[in-house]
Design a protein around this motif. Structure first.
Motif, PDB file in Angstrom:
ATOM      1  N   MET A 266       0.832  -1.202   0.000  1.00 48.97           N
ATOM      2  CA  MET A 266       0.000   0.000   0.000  1.00 48.97           C
ATOM      3  C   MET A 266       0.870   1.257   0.000  1.00 48.97           C
ATOM      4  N   LEU A 267       1.929   1.240   0.788  1.00 50.58           N
ATOM      5  CA  LEU A 267       2.857   2.376   0.796  1.00 50.58           C
ATOM      6  C   LEU A 267       3.443   2.614  -0.591  1.00 50.58           C
ATOM      7  N   ARG A 268       3.955   1.550  -1.190  1.00 50.93           N
ATOM      8  CA  ARG A 268       4.613   1.676  -2.487  1.00 50.93           C
ATOM      9  C   ARG A 268       3.635   2.087  -3.587  1.00 50.93           C
ATOM     10  N   GLY A 269       2.370   1.690  -3.424  1.00 52.12           N
ATOM     11  CA  GLY A 269       1.365   2.024  -4.421  1.00 52.12           C
ATOM     12  C   GLY A 269       0.629   3.321  -4.146  1.00 52.12           C
ATOM     13  N   GLY A 270       0.996   4.008  -3.066  1.00 54.93           N
ATOM     14  CA  GLY A 270       0.328   5.261  -2.722  1.00 54.93           C
ATOM     15  C   GLY A 270      -1.106   5.079  -2.276  1.00 54.93           C
ATOM     16  N   LEU A 271      -1.415   3.934  -1.675  1.00 57.01           N
ATOM     17  CA  LEU A 271      -2.781   3.634  -1.257  1.00 57.01           C
ATOM     18  C   LEU A 271      -2.953   3.892   0.233  1.00 57.01           C
ATOM     19  N   GLY A 272      -4.085   4.470   0.600  1.00 56.95           N
ATOM     20  CA  GLY A 272      -4.469   4.602   1.995  1.00 56.95           C
ATOM     21  C   GLY A 272      -5.601   3.646   2.313  1.00 56.95           C
ATOM     22  N   TRP A 273      -5.991   3.596   3.579  1.00 57.96           N
ATOM     23  CA  TRP A 273      -7.070   2.695   3.970  1.00 57.96           C
ATOM     24  C   TRP A 273      -8.434   3.226   3.517  1.00 57.96           C
TER      25      TRP A 273
ATOM     26  N   VAL B 245      -0.256   1.523  13.674  1.00 54.87           N
ATOM     27  CA  VAL B 245       0.832   2.319  13.097  1.00 54.87           C
ATOM     28  C   VAL B 245       0.522   2.703  11.648  1.00 54.87           C
ATOM     29  N   SER B 246      -0.164   1.829  10.934  1.00 51.77           N
ATOM     30  CA  SER B 246      -0.503   2.119   9.533  1.00 51.77           C
ATOM     31  C   SER B 246      -1.808   2.889   9.395  1.00 51.77           C
ATOM     32  N   ALA B 247      -2.416   3.306  10.516  1.00 56.61           N
ATOM     33  CA  ALA B 247      -3.653   4.097  10.519  1.00 56.61           C
ATOM     34  C   ALA B 247      -4.842   3.343   9.941  1.00 56.61           C
ATOM     35  N   CYS B 248      -4.890   2.045  10.164  1.00 57.49           N
ATOM     36  CA  CYS B 248      -6.020   1.227   9.715  1.00 57.49           C
ATOM     37  C   CYS B 248      -7.197   1.433  10.674  1.00 57.49           C
ATOM     38  N   PRO B 249      -8.399   1.744  10.179  1.00 53.34           N
ATOM     39  CA  PRO B 249      -9.529   2.006  11.074  1.00 53.34           C
ATOM     40  C   PRO B 249     -10.079   0.780  11.792  1.00 53.34           C
ATOM     41  N   MET B 250      -9.977  -0.403  11.163  1.00 56.11           N
ATOM     42  CA  MET B 250     -10.564  -1.599  11.763  1.00 56.11           C
ATOM     43  C   MET B 250      -9.778  -2.825  11.332  1.00 56.11           C
ATOM     44  N   LEU B 251      -9.612  -3.742  12.271  1.00 56.20           N
ATOM     45  CA  LEU B 251      -8.910  -4.998  12.019  1.00 56.20           C
ATOM     46  C   LEU B 251      -9.866  -6.151  12.251  1.00 56.20           C
ATOM     47  N   ALA B 252      -9.996  -7.023  11.250  1.00 56.64           N
ATOM     48  CA  ALA B 252     -10.842  -8.213  11.356  1.00 56.64           C
ATOM     49  C   ALA B 252      -9.966  -9.446  11.195  1.00 56.64           C
ATOM     50  N   THR B 253     -10.166 -10.436  12.056  1.00 56.29           N
ATOM     51  CA  THR B 253      -9.389 -11.672  11.983  1.00 56.29           C
ATOM     52  C   THR B 253     -10.318 -12.867  12.129  1.00 56.29           C
TER      53      THR B 253
END
Length: 244
Positions: A172-179, A200-208
Motif C-alpha cells: 500500500m505504501l509503495r502504491g500510494g494507497l491509503g485505507w 501504526v498504519s492508521a487502519c480504522p478496523m482490524l478483522a481476523t
C-alpha cells in the motif's frame, strides 16, 4: 493412490538498513520489497514512503537479502535500535531489551471506522479466491485491504501472519494507497503485534478469523482501533467499537 500438493516455501530473509543488519525473518520468498517497506513502517523506522531512498532484493543460496537505504532524516532510528535479530513466524519482538521498548505508545487510528459488519462478511466470502498460495498449500496466511463496503482491494500472503500484514502495508505504501475508511482482514488470530501494525498504519478496523489475546484487546483500546474477531460466514464478534 498417490496424491501430490504444493508445499509452501519458507526461507530466511535478512533485512539490512543503511548497511546495518537489522533483522532476519522466516518468510515466503514473494513480494520481498513490499515486506521490507512494510516492516520498516511498522517497526517505525520510516514514516512515509519517501523515507526509503532505495531497496533491492537479492536471492542467495540459503535465503534472501533485502538492502534498504533510508533517508538521513530517519537514519538515526536505525542506529539507535539496530541489532542482529532472528525472528520466526510465531515471534514478535525478538531482541527488544525492555518493557518500555515492547510497549511503546500507539498512535490513535484515523479515520474512524464507520462501516457495517456486513462488509466483513462480504470480504470473507471473496477472500478464498484471492489467496492462491493459501488455497494451494493450506500453510500460508493472507492479509487483505478491503473497502468500507467489503470489496477486496489488495492481498498479500506469507507463511507468517506478521509478514503477510507487513507485505500488505508495504504494498500500500509503495502504491500510494491509503485505507480510505476501509479495513484489514487477516487469516490469523488477533495478536497484539497485528494490532500494533494496524494502528501504526492508521487502519480504522482490524478483522481476523481467530480469537484475540488480552493484550491485543488492551492495545486496540489504547489506539482506538475497532476489532472484529472470530469472523465466520454468518457470525463475528465485535470486541471493540472505535473509541472504546
Amino acid at each position: 493412490m498417490d496424491l501430490t500438493r504444493p508445499i509452501a516455501t519458507e526461507l530466511p530473509v535478512a533485512i539490512e538498513c543503511n548497511g546495518l543488519a537489522y533483522a532476519v525473518l522466516m518468510a515466503s520468498p514473494d513480494d520481498l520489497l513490499d515486506l521490507a517497506y512494510g516492516f520498516a513502517r511498522t517497526e517505525r523506522l520510516i514514516d512515509t514512503v519517501d523515507d526509503v531512498l532505495d531497496a533491492e532484493a537479492h536471492r542467495l543460496d540459503h535465503g534472501a537479502l533485502v538492502r534498504v537505504t533510508l533517508s538521513s532524516r530517519v537514519a538515526g532510528r536505525v542506529a539507535d535500535r539496530v541489532r542482529h535479530r532472528t525472528a520466526d513466524s510465531s515471534c514478535g519482538l525478538c531482541g527488544v531489551e525492555s518493557l518500555e521498548q515492547a510497549m511503546r505508545p500507539l498512535p490513535r487510528t484515523a479515520p474512524r471506522w464507520q462501516g457495517e459488519d456486513a462488509a466483513v462478511f462480504a470480504a470473507l466470502a471473496a477472500l478464498d479466491v484471492a489467496q492462491p498460495l493459501g488455497t494451494a498449500t493450506r500453510a500460508a496466511h493472507a492479509a487483505a485491504a478491503c473497502t468500507v463496503a467489503g470489496a477486496i482491494r489488495l492481498v498479500r500472503e506469507d507463511v507468517g501472519r506478521h509478514n503477510a500484514f507487513d507485505k500488505l502495508i508495504g504494498a500500500m505504501l509503495r502504491g500510494g494507497l491509503g485505507w480510505d475508511e476501509g479495513f484489514a482482514l487477516l487469516t490469523s488470530r488477533c495478536s497484539y503485534e497485528l494490532v500494533e501494525k494496524a494502528a501504526v498504519s492508521a487502519c480504522p478496523m482490524l478483522a481476523t478469523i481467530s480469537a484475540p489475546t488480552t493484550l491485543a484487546i488492551d492495545r486496540a483500546a489504547q489506539a482506538g482501533l475497532a476489532l472484529r474477531v472470530l469472523v465466520r460466514p454468518d457470525a463475528l464478534l465485535a470486541v471493540l467499537p472505535y473509541g472504546a
